[in-house]
Design an enzyme around this catalytic site. Structure first.
Site, PDB file in Angstrom:
ATOM      1  N   TYR A 116       7.892  -9.121   7.239  1.00 26.60           N
ATOM      2  CA  TYR A 116       7.342  -7.813   7.559  1.00 26.60           C
ATOM      3  C   TYR A 116       7.794  -7.374   8.950  1.00 26.60           C
ATOM      4  O   TYR A 116       8.107  -8.200   9.813  1.00 26.60           O
ATOM      5  CB  TYR A 116       5.803  -7.850   7.549  1.00 26.60           C
ATOM      6  CG  TYR A 116       5.190  -8.240   6.227  1.00 26.60           C
ATOM      7  CD1 TYR A 116       4.831  -7.281   5.301  1.00 26.60           C
ATOM      8  CD2 TYR A 116       4.956  -9.586   5.923  1.00 26.60           C
ATOM      9  CE1 TYR A 116       4.246  -7.646   4.090  1.00 26.60           C
ATOM     10  CE2 TYR A 116       4.380  -9.953   4.721  1.00 26.60           C
ATOM     11  CZ  TYR A 116       4.028  -8.974   3.807  1.00 26.60           C
ATOM     12  OH  TYR A 116       3.461  -9.341   2.614  1.00 26.60           O
ATOM     13  N   ASP A 157       0.837  -1.194   0.000  1.00 25.71           N
ATOM     14  CA  ASP A 157       0.000   0.000   0.000  1.00 25.71           C
ATOM     15  C   ASP A 157       0.875   1.247   0.000  1.00 25.71           C
ATOM     16  O   ASP A 157       2.066   1.202   0.320  1.00 25.71           O
ATOM     17  CB  ASP A 157      -0.916   0.005   1.231  1.00 25.71           C
ATOM     18  CG  ASP A 157      -1.971  -1.097   1.160  1.00 25.71           C
ATOM     19  OD1 ASP A 157      -2.244  -1.581   0.038  1.00 25.71           O
ATOM     20  OD2 ASP A 157      -2.499  -1.475   2.221  1.00 25.71           O
ATOM     21  N   TYR A 196      -2.786 -10.932   4.123  1.00 28.71           N
ATOM     22  CA  TYR A 196      -3.167  -9.550   4.447  1.00 28.71           C
ATOM     23  C   TYR A 196      -2.688  -9.258   5.872  1.00 28.71           C
ATOM     24  O   TYR A 196      -3.322  -9.673   6.849  1.00 28.71           O
ATOM     25  CB  TYR A 196      -4.675  -9.364   4.331  1.00 28.71           C
ATOM     26  CG  TYR A 196      -5.205  -9.440   2.915  1.00 28.71           C
ATOM     27  CD1 TYR A 196      -4.991  -8.391   2.018  1.00 28.71           C
ATOM     28  CD2 TYR A 196      -5.908 -10.554   2.472  1.00 28.71           C
ATOM     29  CE1 TYR A 196      -5.477  -8.455   0.714  1.00 28.71           C
ATOM     30  CE2 TYR A 196      -6.390 -10.627   1.172  1.00 28.71           C
ATOM     31  CZ  TYR A 196      -6.170  -9.572   0.299  1.00 28.71           C
ATOM     32  OH  TYR A 196      -6.648  -9.633  -0.989  1.00 28.71           O
TER      33      TYR A 196
END
Length: 489
Positions: free
Chosen positions: A339, A266, A421
């Site tokens: 992440y 994003d 996600y």
């Protein structure tokens, strides 16, 4: 008599062929126009795939001339015993598109003038179009027969009304069914002579796409990956692709580009660590492949842009073979990603809470993710199982006061299956992702404040030469980049 014969030969030399309208007769004369265009475009190639389109009227003229020859043989030489067989052979010969003859004659001259080799697999496709305005509608006699052999109709294509039904294939099929006696009533047999040579109409030059790939880093939370707009309104002023593609296109002198990456983050997510693999498809490049030194120069130019240099950087820019581009698409779903997230918890991050979360995350576990609310408008409704390989959480500061607000903030590190996600795993997406961080920690809720992608586990860009060299080199002390699995240069 010799003078008369000479004048007759001169007339034949200057007359236009009734069948090919001069397109094959004077094939070499069209090379100059093509050569000028090649010099303008300046393609860096040594071969081309030659194609041509000749006047459509050649098709029916060839057929009518064949009918004329058959009639003449039957009328003047009917007493010869072989004539019947000869006429039958003539009638069984299908209408031919003589473009191969044109390509041969044109190609010889083109090679002489430009040095280009003609190869069917050449990446540069050249299409030469020759037209003859005065005869371009002659084939319409096929619509005037008692039973028309061409079915002409008007249809709407791309918001325009166009007439279809007279393509070359349709005309060839119609001529196979044409009765020569009926044709005499609506057209001339033999076809009328012409005084105007077929003219050069156009040449289309299209080179096969070239691919350039590398890895990009995004240090800003205000850059989208590609231009982002809704109903004409830009939601992000800059994009990663916008920082890269124009410069690459300039050096390859391409018409257009397509930016493809192994997944996407994003706009408010940074891409750090080893960078995200990407490639650019360069459409119709005039310079299909550059040297390693030139790609290094392009990389430096991209990384030194005054407005973007602190926000977007790239590494390992290089030429990519077309067959390797599938690695990117496969990597979107088959590889893993790492992440780092700044998260808020509804309870202080005590030792017990850290232990609960880290214990579950010490071994792989599967979560079930319903299509997130935030992407529901562009993703189909489904439940997607995703594997979290490892998950660890720690306090932002080791000695933080557990009674202070800062004790509720933590750094979460995840190693997950591609396509997971992350935001939804952290905040639960209204219970649409289970288990989630809150349920794993047995607390009321959690939320994600900032997210960074640290690694996309994909060997990219592929470098066969480098792989061969590394296989031959047995020195175990070579410095390796563990993130992108390539030897550091």
């Amino acid at each position: 008599m010799q003078d008369d014969r000479k004048r007759q030969l001169e007339w034949l030399d200057n007359s236009i062929c009734t069948a090919c309208l001069g397109s094959i007769q004077f094939a070499e004369s069209y090379v100059n126009d093509v050569h000028e265009r090649l010099k303008e475009e300046d393609y860096k190639v040594d071969s081309c795939n030659l194609n041509c389109t000749l006047p459509v009227s050649i098709l029916h003229r060839d057929h009518l001339l064949k009918a004329h020859v058959s009639n003449t043989l039957q009328q003047k030489y009917a007493d010869q015993e072989y004539i019947a067989d000869l006429v039958r052979i003539y009638k069984n010969i299908n209408t031919r598109d003589p473009k191969d003859f044109f390509k041969y004659l044109f190609g010889l001259k083109l090679k002489e003038e430009t040095g280009l080799q003609l190869e069917t697999e050449a990446p540069l496709r050249m299409t030469v179009v020759i037209g003859h305005e005065s005869t371009c509608k002659e084939h319409m006699f096929l619509t005037k027969l008692k039973e028309p052999l061409l079915n002409m109709r008007t249809v709407r294509q791309k918001k325009m009304r166009v007439t279809i039904g007279d393509s070359r294939s349709c005309i060839i099929e119609a001529l196979k069914r044409l009765d020569d006696n009926e044709a005499k009533e609506v057209t001339a047999i033999p076809p009328s002579t012409v005084t105007e040579q077929a003219k050069f109409d156009s040449v289309e030059l299209v080179h096969a796409s070239t691919y350039v790939g590398g890895r990009y880093f995004k240090f800003s939370r205000e850059y989208s990956q590609t231009p982002w707009a809704i109903k004409g309104q830009k939601l992000a002023e800059h994009s990663v692709s916008g920082c890269i593609v124009d410069i690459v296109r300039k050096y390859h002198r391409a018409d257009d580009t397509k930016f493809v990456s192994a997944g996407r983050e994003d706009a408010n997510v940074r891409m750090l660590g080893s960078g995200r693999p990407f490639y650019i498809e360069l459409i119709n490049p005039r310079s299909p492949r550059l040297s390693k030194e030139m790609y290094k120069k392009i990389e430096e130019e991209i990384n030194s842009q005054e407005i973007h240099k602190d926000n977007v950087q790239i590494r390992h820019l290089s030429y990519i073979k077309p067959e390797y581009t599938s690695i990117i698409k496969e990597g979107e779903e088959t590889k893993t990603k790492r992440y780092r997230a700044l998260v808020w918890l509804s309870e202080p991050l005590t030792d017990e809470l850290i232990e609960r979360i880290n214990k579950v995350g010490s071994t792989p576990f599967t979560i079930q993710q319903n299509t997130p609310v935030r992407v529901f408008q562009r993703r189909s409704a489904a439940v997607r199982p995703k594997v979290i390989h490892t998950s660890t959480i720690s306090r932002m500061h080791p000695n933080v006061d557990l009674n202070s607000p800062e004790a509720r903030f933590g750094v979460l590190k995840l190693h997950t299956q591609a396509g997971t996600y992350i935001k939804e795993y952290v905040h639960g997406d209204l219970g649409r992702t289970l288990p989630n961080l809150a349920s794993v920690g047995q607390i009321h809720s959690a939320d994600l404040l900032e997210l960074d992608v640290m690694d996309v586990d994909l060997v990219w860009p592929p470098n066969p030469e480098e792989e061969n060299a590394s296989n031959e080199n047995t020195n175990t002390n070579d410095e390796m980049n563990e993130n992108n699995k390539r030897t550091l240069v």
